[in-house]
Design an enzyme around this catalytic site. Sequence first.
Site, PDB file in Angstrom:
ATOM      1  N   GLY A  10       2.662  -1.274   4.346  1.00 50.81           N
ATOM      2  CA  GLY A  10       2.677   0.153   4.028  1.00 50.81           C
ATOM      3  C   GLY A  10       4.101   0.629   3.806  1.00 50.81           C
ATOM      4  N   GLY A  11       4.701   1.188   4.845  1.00 49.60           N
ATOM      5  CA  GLY A  11       6.029   1.807   4.740  1.00 49.60           C
ATOM      6  C   GLY A  11       7.065   0.959   4.020  1.00 49.60           C
TER       7      GLY A  11
ATOM      8  N   GLY B  16       1.796   1.955  10.697  1.00 52.45           N
ATOM      9  CA  GLY B  16       2.706   3.096  10.591  1.00 52.45           C
ATOM     10  C   GLY B  16       3.330   3.510  11.908  1.00 52.45           C
TER      11      GLY B  16
ATOM     12  N   GLU C 147      -5.761  -5.569  10.332  1.00 54.51           N
ATOM     13  CA  GLU C 147      -4.772  -4.510  10.544  1.00 54.51           C
ATOM     14  C   GLU C 147      -5.126  -3.717  11.810  1.00 54.51           C
ATOM     15  OE1 GLU C 147      -2.652  -3.161   6.832  1.00 54.51           O
ATOM     16  OE2 GLU C 147      -4.607  -2.246   6.679  1.00 54.51           O
TER      17      GLU C 147
ATOM     18  N   SER D   6       3.001  -2.445  10.406  1.00 55.39           N
ATOM     19  CA  SER D   6       4.447  -2.372  10.634  1.00 55.39           C
ATOM     20  C   SER D   6       5.181  -3.681  10.311  1.00 55.39           C
ATOM     21  CB  SER D   6       4.739  -1.907  12.056  1.00 55.39           C
ATOM     22  OG  SER D   6       4.234  -0.599  12.250  1.00 55.39           O
TER      23      SER D   6
ATOM     24  N   HIS E 206      -9.701   0.454   4.381  1.00 56.97           N
ATOM     25  CA  HIS E 206      -8.406   0.632   5.061  1.00 56.97           C
ATOM     26  C   HIS E 206      -8.618   1.547   6.262  1.00 56.97           C
ATOM     27  CE1 HIS E 206      -4.362   2.036   5.951  1.00 56.97           C
ATOM     28  NE2 HIS E 206      -3.951   0.915   5.405  1.00 56.97           N
TER      29      HIS E 206
ATOM     30  N   GLU F 294      -7.193   4.005   7.408  1.00 55.77           N
ATOM     31  CA  GLU F 294      -7.077   5.451   7.197  1.00 55.77           C
ATOM     32  C   GLU F 294      -8.353   6.018   6.572  1.00 55.77           C
ATOM     33  OE1 GLU F 294      -3.251   5.178   5.301  1.00 55.77           O
ATOM     34  OE2 GLU F 294      -2.442   4.588   7.249  1.00 55.77           O
TER      35      GLU F 294
ATOM     36  N   ASN G   7       0.854  -1.191   0.000  1.00 56.61           N
ATOM     37  CA  ASN G   7       0.000   0.000   0.000  1.00 56.61           C
ATOM     38  C   ASN G   7       0.890   1.241   0.000  1.00 56.61           C
ATOM     39  OD1 ASN G   7      -1.900   1.961   0.381  1.00 56.61           O
ATOM     40  ND2 ASN G   7      -2.408   1.384   2.484  1.00 56.61           N
ATOM     41  N   TRP G   8       0.956   1.893  -1.159  1.00 57.31           N
ATOM     42  CA  TRP G   8       1.852   3.045  -1.285  1.00 57.31           C
ATOM     43  C   TRP G   8       1.237   4.319  -0.694  1.00 57.31           C
ATOM     44  CZ3 TRP G   8       3.854   2.283  -7.059  1.00 57.31           C
ATOM     45  CH2 TRP G   8       4.605   1.112  -7.098  1.00 57.31           C
ATOM     46  N   LYS G   9      -0.008   4.243  -0.324  1.00 60.73           N
ATOM     47  CA  LYS G   9      -0.710   5.400   0.267  1.00 60.73           C
ATOM     48  C   LYS G   9      -0.544   6.644  -0.613  1.00 60.73           C
ATOM     49  CE  LYS G   9       0.034   3.261   4.703  1.00 60.73           C
ATOM     50  NZ  LYS G   9      -0.217   3.335   6.129  1.00 60.73           N
TER      51      LYS G   9
HETATM   52  C1  PEP Z   1      -0.966  -0.222   5.797  1.00 63.52           C
HETATM   53  O1  PEP Z   1      -0.922   0.853   5.246  1.00 63.52           O
HETATM   54  O2  PEP Z   1      -1.914  -0.998   5.557  1.00 63.52           O
HETATM   55  C2  PEP Z   1       0.093  -0.591   6.743  1.00 63.52           C
HETATM   56  C3  PEP Z   1       0.005  -1.742   7.347  1.00 63.52           C
HETATM   57  O3  PEP Z   1       1.101   0.318   6.936  1.00 63.52           O
HETATM   58  P1  PEP Z   1       2.511   0.031   7.692  1.00 63.52           P
HETATM   59  O4  PEP Z   1       3.062  -1.255   7.127  1.00 63.52           O
HETATM   60  O5  PEP Z   1       3.352   1.203   7.370  1.00 63.52           O
HETATM   61  O6  PEP Z   1       2.205  -0.113   9.139  1.00 63.52           O
END
Ligand code: PEP
Length: 261
Positions: A239-240, A178, A172, A218, A100, A102, A13-15
């Site tokens: 994500g990251g 994040g 999640e 994470s 998601h 967010e 997920n590049w957000k």
């Molecule tokens: C996500 O955006 O779904 C996510 C899990 O982010 P991160 O891996 O950065 O926690």
Amino acid sequence: MALVSRTPFVGGNWKMNLTHARAVELARAIDAINSASGNRSVDWAVFPPFVHLGAVAATLGERSHVGAQDCSAHSDGAFTGQVSASMLAEIGCTSVLIGHSERRHGLAESDALLSRKLTRALDASLIPILCVGETLLQRDSGDAHAIIQSQLRGSLAGHDELALTQLIVAYEPVWAIGTGRTATPDDAAHMHRTVRQTLEDLYSARFAQRVRVIYGGSVNAKNAAELFSCEEIDGGLIGGASLNATDFGAIMTAAAARVGQ
Ligand code: PEP
């Protein structure tokens, strides 16, 4: 013989990150790493911002591994700023994130809205990746399992088993996204069992065993192998760490190792 018969899935997920050029470059790098590894045992996709979807889909070509971060709950019409599921399919997307955190928590998207988005995704033959997760407050109050059950029941309301054969559920926990704080493998596996039990209660044991339940929060190149070694964890939503091709490649390799368990 492999104990796990569900094909692992890893999503990046590049957000709201990356310029157009960097998005194409990252897609190319991930594709190259994956091709060089010769790994065919993992399903994967990246989820770029809407404006980069067409270019990333074109870069990844026929084996489209591109998904969208959201879709509209409407099929078309006067919905300024929204993008329909059929538009996403038309430009080469094969999957879409629904709910998601967010959006679910950050933008107060309700289960009823997410259920309608799910309808649109299924109508457009997109693989829906339905995200569920509790906040830290809900976890500390001992409500995590009830929240997950309620989010699943609400978001899946009105959808029957036959329409959901491609469904992927991403567990999640909001407090892990994040933050650098990851659920322990035991903790995540426990929550995944709740997801599967809820699917069994809603549908059937057979269906529940087939659905892939992936973990997000994470996950990185260092902790992925331990998380994915749990039988309940069928891959990850990243994500990251998905913004770095080498790290994302290492996470896909960790998921592939699961197949040989
Ligand atoms: C996500 O955006 O779904 C996510 C899990 O982010 P991160 O891996 O950065 O926690």
